[in-house]
Every structure is written in structure tokens, then in C-alpha cells.
Design an enzyme around this catalytic site. Sequence first.
Site, PDB file in Angstrom:
ATOM      1  N   SER A   7       0.817  -1.210  -0.069  1.00  0.00           N
ATOM      2  CA  SER A   7      -0.137  -0.105  -0.025  1.00  0.00           C
ATOM      3  C   SER A   7       0.872   1.214   0.050  1.00  0.00           C
ATOM      4  O   SER A   7       1.993   1.215   0.405  1.00  0.00           O
ATOM      5  CB  SER A   7      -1.106  -0.041   1.228  1.00  0.00           C
ATOM      6  OG  SER A   7      -0.229  -0.050   2.470  1.00  0.00           O
ATOM      7  N   GLU A   9       1.050   5.676   0.684  1.00  0.00           N
ATOM      8  CA  GLU A   9       0.731   6.998   1.162  1.00  0.00           C
ATOM      9  C   GLU A   9       1.204   7.994   0.328  1.00  0.00           C
ATOM     10  O   GLU A   9       2.206   8.409  -0.110  1.00  0.00           O
ATOM     11  CB  GLU A   9       1.274   7.144   2.530  1.00  0.00           C
ATOM     12  CG  GLU A   9       0.691   8.464   3.220  1.00  0.00           C
ATOM     13  CD  GLU A   9       1.387   8.747   4.631  1.00  0.00           C
ATOM     14  OE1 GLU A   9       1.024   8.078   5.278  1.00  0.00           O
ATOM     15  OE2 GLU A   9       2.355   9.576   4.840  1.00  0.00           O
ATOM     16  N   ASP A 101      -1.061  15.867  14.312  1.00  0.00           N
ATOM     17  CA  ASP A 101       0.083  16.898  14.774  1.00  0.00           C
ATOM     18  C   ASP A 101      -0.646  18.349  14.942  1.00  0.00           C
ATOM     19  O   ASP A 101      -1.799  18.676  14.560  1.00  0.00           O
ATOM     20  CB  ASP A 101       1.110  17.164  13.675  1.00  0.00           C
ATOM     21  CG  ASP A 101       1.876  15.952  13.572  1.00  0.00           C
ATOM     22  OD1 ASP A 101       2.094  15.196  14.255  1.00  0.00           O
ATOM     23  OD2 ASP A 101       2.269  15.703  12.219  1.00  0.00           O
ATOM     24  N   PHE A 209      13.282  14.539   9.958  1.00  0.00           N
ATOM     25  CA  PHE A 209      11.970  13.844  10.306  1.00  0.00           C
ATOM     26  C   PHE A 209      11.826  12.653  11.228  1.00  0.00           C
ATOM     27  O   PHE A 209      11.120  12.607  12.176  1.00  0.00           O
ATOM     28  CB  PHE A 209      11.272  13.316   8.750  1.00  0.00           C
ATOM     29  CG  PHE A 209       9.883  12.813   8.771  1.00  0.00           C
ATOM     30  CD1 PHE A 209       9.035  13.200   9.950  1.00  0.00           C
ATOM     31  CD2 PHE A 209       9.466  12.116   7.581  1.00  0.00           C
ATOM     32  CE1 PHE A 209       7.743  12.783   9.620  1.00  0.00           C
ATOM     33  CE2 PHE A 209       8.024  11.568   7.421  1.00  0.00           C
ATOM     34  CZ  PHE A 209       7.220  12.115   8.657  1.00  0.00           C
ATOM     35  N   HIS A 258       3.752  -1.211   3.734  1.00  0.00           N
ATOM     36  CA  HIS A 258       3.020   0.189   3.514  1.00  0.00           C
ATOM     37  C   HIS A 258       4.255   1.037   3.273  1.00  0.00           C
ATOM     38  O   HIS A 258       5.122   1.133   4.014  1.00  0.00           O
ATOM     39  CB  HIS A 258       2.347   0.534   4.778  1.00  0.00           C
ATOM     40  CG  HIS A 258       1.753   1.950   4.623  1.00  0.00           C
ATOM     41  ND1 HIS A 258       0.738   2.158   3.739  1.00  0.00           N
ATOM     42  CD2 HIS A 258       1.785   3.261   4.840  1.00  0.00           C
ATOM     43  CE1 HIS A 258      -0.016   3.356   3.600  1.00  0.00           C
ATOM     44  NE2 HIS A 258       0.741   4.078   4.622  1.00  0.00           N
TER      45      HIS A 258
END
Length: 287
Positions: A7, A9, A101, A209, A258
Site C-alpha cells: 500500500s 501513502e 499533529d 523527520f 506500507h
Amino acid sequence: MPTPSVSFEFFPPKSLNASFRLWDTVQTLAPLAPEWVSVTYGAGGTTRELTREAVATIGQAFDLRVAGHLTCVDASREETLEVARGFRKAGVEDIVALRGDPPKGEAGFTAHPEGFANSVELVAALADEGFMVRVGCYPDKHPEAADADADIAWLKHKIDAGAKEAITQFFFDPETFLRFRDRAAAAGIDAPIVPGILPIENWSKASKFAEACGALIPDDLRAAFEVATRDDRADLLAVAQAAELADTLVGEGCDQLHFYTLNRPELTRDVCIALGLAPKVALSRVA
């Protein structure tokens, strides 16, 4: 070795150029026949409408199963559920439910006075509405968690509230995920936990990140990317690193992966092909 399902994003676009980048990303990755794809929310829910539009368009134009992200940030319960119902009107039954967030400039999450207090409440409400709900989880300790056991306990609360599947934050050491999976099973969590993989398109941004979200960076990986970036071989290392990580996870029984694409599809595509996922049609053709 079996070929995993995958999958992807995506980010919703915030400009015309970003729109072109999103459609190029979907067009590049759709031929790999993902089980589903998702479209994120911006920090503080800033891309709520863009997310809804992107979810609807991707589902219709590419015939993909699409999940919209939904957060608790800066909205009442009814406003949040109206977004979910808007997804449903667009033919979307899958939602990735997250606390979210805080808005830019705010130090921490503060619930809306009439909103969901946390992701567990959001999951329960979406499950009551009949959605297929997925949630996030943290193999490395969440920056706000008291300890690693708290992350497991919170995941169990979300599963008990109605979530059917969990997707991890990205990580770099397969043992990090495997230990987390074992601890989750010992806690009675039997829902699938899908490892999230970030092919590293930009080492400087990825490392910042990672530090922000608590993902630990092995010293040897940091050193390797610093050398590869200097020698202009970072993309080669990124594909090799992500493919090796994914291959190890598949060998340990993970049948789903993912990928966080960052709307930069080439690395994710190359990793998937390295894992044996052959495109179903020419990569340049819109599904």
C-alpha cells in the site's frame, strides 16, 4: 519467498505543480496493484478539503481502493464526522484515524472543546459509522509516550475501540519492528500490524523527520548516507537499504508492506520491483 502485498501513502497537493506531482506519483505506482492507497492530512488539518478532493479523484480516475486520513485536530466531533461522511459520498469506506499533529506554532496537541479528545475516541466513532479503520503505531517510542509499554497499551486501546489494522511509523532496523510485533502479540493484539517503510529520497530531510517522530537512526546507516550523498550515489543506497529492509521483513512473515512515498514515486517503484512486484501494465499508462 512470497511476494508481499503493498500500500502507498500520498500527500494532497497544495499547488498546481504539486498536483502534477501527485498524479505522476499515482500513475507510476498504480500499475503495481496496491491493496489500497491513502492520502494524508496536513499538520493541524490544514489540507482537509484538499485531502477529500484527492481521495475522490484518485479512487475514480485510477480505480484504486483509497483511504482518507482523518485527525482530531481543530474540529468538533460533528465537523470531523462530516468529513468522514463526505469520504463515504465519494465512495470511500476506509479511513486512517490519527490524533494528528498540532497546528503550526503550537507546542502540543490540545483537543477542540467540542472535538475528540484523542485517537481512541475518533476510532470508536468511525467504527460506529461502519468505516474500515486503520491506525498508526510506533515501533520506536513515540516522543510523547512515557515508555515503550505505553505505546503498546495505546495501540491496544485503539484496536479494542474498533480499528482493524495498524500501520507503523517508519523505522530503519528490522529488529525494531520484530520486537514491537512480539510485544504487541504478548499484549493480546491480534490485528495485523503492517510495517511502514520510507525510501529515503533526501537524507537531510529524512533524518530531521526521523528525529522529530522518534525513529532511531543506526550509526552505520547515517554514515553510509553521508558518504553516498557526497558521492552522488544516494538514490542507489536508498533503494538498496529499503529493499533489504523489506526483504528481511517478508522473510520474517510480513505479507503486507506500507510505503511512505512523499509523492516521489521512483524509489518506491524500484524497491517494489526489487521485491518481485511486476507492474500489471506499462508504467507510463494511467490505470
